[in-house]
Design a protein around this motif. Sequence first.
Motif, PDB file in Angstrom:
ATOM      1  N   GLU A  82      26.577  68.253  20.389  1.00 27.06           N
ATOM      2  CA  GLU A  82      26.025  67.998  21.720  1.00 27.06           C
ATOM      3  C   GLU A  82      27.159  68.046  22.730  1.00 27.06           C
ATOM      4  OE1 GLU A  82      22.802  64.846  21.916  1.00 27.06           O
ATOM      5  OE2 GLU A  82      23.804  64.290  20.035  1.00 27.06           O
TER       6      GLU A  82
ATOM      7  N   LEU B 123      27.323  65.344  25.515  1.00 27.10           N
ATOM      8  CA  LEU B 123      27.227  63.918  25.189  1.00 27.10           C
ATOM      9  C   LEU B 123      28.335  63.136  25.888  1.00 27.10           C
ATOM     10  CD1 LEU B 123      25.692  61.843  23.365  1.00 27.10           C
ATOM     11  CD2 LEU B 123      27.482  62.248  21.651  1.00 27.10           C
ATOM     12  N   THR B 124      27.969  61.971  26.447  1.00 28.22           N
ATOM     13  CA  THR B 124      28.938  61.157  27.183  1.00 28.22           C
ATOM     14  C   THR B 124      29.236  59.863  26.421  1.00 28.22           C
ATOM     15  OG1 THR B 124      27.282  59.901  28.425  1.00 28.22           O
ATOM     16  CG2 THR B 124      27.986  62.033  29.340  1.00 28.22           C
TER      17      THR B 124
ATOM     18  N   ASP C 149      28.972  56.824  27.534  1.00 28.68           N
ATOM     19  CA  ASP C 149      27.902  55.861  27.790  1.00 28.68           C
ATOM     20  C   ASP C 149      26.690  56.133  26.908  1.00 28.68           C
ATOM     21  OD1 ASP C 149      29.384  54.510  29.669  1.00 28.68           O
ATOM     22  OD2 ASP C 149      28.451  55.493  31.399  1.00 28.68           O
ATOM     23  N   GLN C 150      26.387  57.377  26.690  1.00 24.11           N
ATOM     24  CA  GLN C 150      25.237  57.722  25.862  1.00 24.11           C
ATOM     25  C   GLN C 150      25.457  57.329  24.398  1.00 24.11           C
ATOM     26  OE1 GLN C 150      25.062  61.916  26.906  1.00 24.11           O
ATOM     27  NE2 GLN C 150      23.202  61.611  28.139  1.00 24.11           N
ATOM     28  N   VAL C 151      26.654  57.551  23.900  1.00 26.95           N
ATOM     29  CA  VAL C 151      26.899  57.229  22.497  1.00 26.95           C
ATOM     30  C   VAL C 151      26.914  55.710  22.289  1.00 26.95           C
ATOM     31  CG1 VAL C 151      29.444  57.150  22.405  1.00 26.95           C
ATOM     32  CG2 VAL C 151      28.177  58.102  20.494  1.00 26.95           C
TER      33      VAL C 151
ATOM     34  N   ALA D 213      25.084  53.649  24.098  1.00 24.17           N
ATOM     35  CA  ALA D 213      23.666  53.285  24.189  1.00 24.17           C
ATOM     36  C   ALA D 213      22.950  53.555  22.866  1.00 24.17           C
ATOM     37  CB  ALA D 213      23.000  54.065  25.327  1.00 24.17           C
ATOM     38  N   ARG D 214      23.330  54.593  22.171  1.00 25.63           N
ATOM     39  CA  ARG D 214      22.723  54.886  20.876  1.00 25.63           C
ATOM     40  C   ARG D 214      23.044  53.788  19.867  1.00 25.63           C
ATOM     41  NH1 ARG D 214      23.729  61.495  20.275  1.00 25.63           N
ATOM     42  NH2 ARG D 214      22.336  62.070  22.012  1.00 25.63           N
TER      43      ARG D 214
ATOM     44  N   ASN E  25      23.838  60.849  15.753  1.00 27.60           N
ATOM     45  CA  ASN E  25      24.297  60.169  16.965  1.00 27.60           C
ATOM     46  C   ASN E  25      25.710  60.565  17.372  1.00 27.60           C
ATOM     47  OD1 ASN E  25      21.899  58.788  17.282  1.00 27.60           O
ATOM     48  ND2 ASN E  25      22.637  56.889  16.359  1.00 27.60           N
TER      49      ASN E  25
ATOM     50  N   THR F  92      35.666  53.676  23.768  1.00 30.60           N
ATOM     51  CA  THR F  92      34.311  54.068  23.376  1.00 30.60           C
ATOM     52  C   THR F  92      34.077  53.796  21.903  1.00 30.60           C
ATOM     53  OG1 THR F  92      34.221  55.782  25.090  1.00 30.60           O
ATOM     54  CG2 THR F  92      32.696  56.000  23.242  1.00 30.60           C
TER      55      THR F  92
END
Length: 411
Positions: A17, A20-21, A23-25, A27-28, A60, A80
């Motif tokens: 992906e 993919l950022t 923040d998104q990872v 959130a997952r 993810n 992160t």
Amino acid sequence: MTANMKTAEHDLPTPPEPGLTPDQVIARAEAMVPELVKRQGEAEERGFYAEDIHERFVRNGFYRILVPRRYGGYEFDVETFLRVAMTLVRGCASTGWMYSLGASHALMAATLFDERAQAELFSGGDFICPSTAVPSGSAVPAAGGGWTVNGTWSYCSGAPYGTHFMAHALMPADNGYPPETLLFVAPQDQWVRLDDWGQLMGLRGSGSHSITMKNSHIPDHLAQPGVRIVDHDATSGTPGRTLHGNPEYGGTQHAFISLLNCSMAVGMARGALDTYEDLLRDRTTLVPPVVPRYQDPDYQMWYSEAVGMIGTAEGALLSAIQQWHRTAAQGPAAATRESDLRLSAVCRHAANLCWEAMSKYIIPTAGSSALRQGERLERVWRDMSTLRTHAGLSILLPTVALRELAKSLAS
């Protein structure tokens, strides 16, 4: 963590992906917490998290967070990764521990090994590499080059889904001097996972099996004689910093390990606090006036003390992560042993705050029924107690490492 190199310009693989950022990872990871809470007992019984959880981690992108962009990873920053680790531990300490101790060693591999080695190690994209810092076994020069390694290494968290294994073996002694260590990385076909995990008091589902090797061959490019991760000198630069143009592949390693251990402590304490909050809402006081516990002045004080201590620990952890990043960004000369040990000392005290919050406030006032076998708080308490026995965090850091920090004032 941002690389100077753009993947497309070098005709290199892209991650699954590309957009993919961080923040998104994160959130997952947060979205998985309720499921991980429900499946804690299952992980303990098996000794490691289930294959479908592993497949979710793959989808993810969790196993590629620290893998260089050059090799199809996301090359997100250390913060992160540690936020994801801390979040997973909050849901299930065993699952988060197993994931973290398997995936974290992508940073070491991308920092310490050269381009040929990294191209081989990261060729699969997902990188899961259990490791142990305690030297064991033996490594002798092989007739055709490389090394022949034999031995068994305990507490190799992440072994069930491991793609590689990183460890230290002892080379033959020379001229009466003690044997030096050989840092090596072995592909999965060169080692065997033993079925010997799950009998400890806590972290029973962390997949911390032993790994054994018998006459395994390690080529020269996957071995580094005389190198130990915990006291590696990064002040002259690292292969990873040069190759990727990314300062986080040139940071100090002992501090990173301490940050990782501290994130485990904070995640566990957060999980305990989640349960304590539920108890305050759902249960009443023991003596009149009988009211919900959250309305009782004593429980209000105990809860707030725990909130403050755990929040302080998390704040110290996040500040230490930023300090680690800034030190790495300043250049190799800033990545000194003193800076390494100073951040490790901060991590030690942050982890101790988490322990104190649980042992002084949460556990004594939760009630014995909350500590029945199989209850979430009982499990977190066992897991945190086991973390307290970790040799690096509770023995070597407060003794050898802190003495070394003070001695650095003379230099």
